[in-house]
Design an enzyme around this catalytic site. Structure first.
Site: not given
Length: 154
Positions: A73, A76-78
């Site tokens: 995550v 992904a969020e980065t």
């Protein structure tokens, strides 16, 4: 304060993470963030429509010896947040408002590659899908992030 004579304080950090020189104006005074550095995320491509980065499994595992789900995550969020920030452009910024992930298979060693693809690039919202794969191209997880685009305060 930014000027044309003082080097950006995070220039070395950005270069080590694979961030292209043309993005120094955007990130040079803010850096990548301590978590991105700590996770060992390395950018291969950064853009609003598509961004790609790698992350080592080593150092990012959970007690069972596999890559921590939260590490998926973080990658992904980065990727989604950086892509949304680039879409937002000067004088605007992106704020993550939703992120979710499905984990398909574990990985215990090697490198994970995250590929972020825009689903929607609007005036006030962006949505990106991020697919994490292993070195053989097998899908490890799929994530989706939605970012709100706001004007900078000022």
């Amino acid at each position: 304060m930014m000027d044309n004579f003082t080097p950006a304080p995070y220039a070395a950090e950005l270069a080590a993470a694979g961030v292209p020189d043309e993005l120094l104006d955007w990130l040079g005074w803010r850096g990548l963030g301590a978590l991105v550095v700590k996770m060992g995320i390395h950018f291969l491509e950064i853009g609003p429509e598509r961004s790609v980065a790698t992350m080592p499994v080593a150092g990012n595992t959970q007690v069972a010896g596999i890559l921590h789900g939260g590490a998926h995550v973080v990658l992904a969020e980065t990727l989604g947040s950086f892509a949304a920030g680039m879409h937002a452009g000067p004088g605007r910024h992106a704020l993550g408002i939703e992120v979710g992930a499905t984990h398909h298979r574990p990985i215990a060693e090697g490198t994970v590659t995250g590929t972020c693809t825009a689903i929607h690039l609007g005036r006030t919202l962006t949505t990106h899908e991020i697919v994490m794969t292993d070195e053989k191209g097998r899908r490890l997880s799929t994530a989706r992030i939605t970012n709100l685009i706001r004007d900078d305060a000022g």
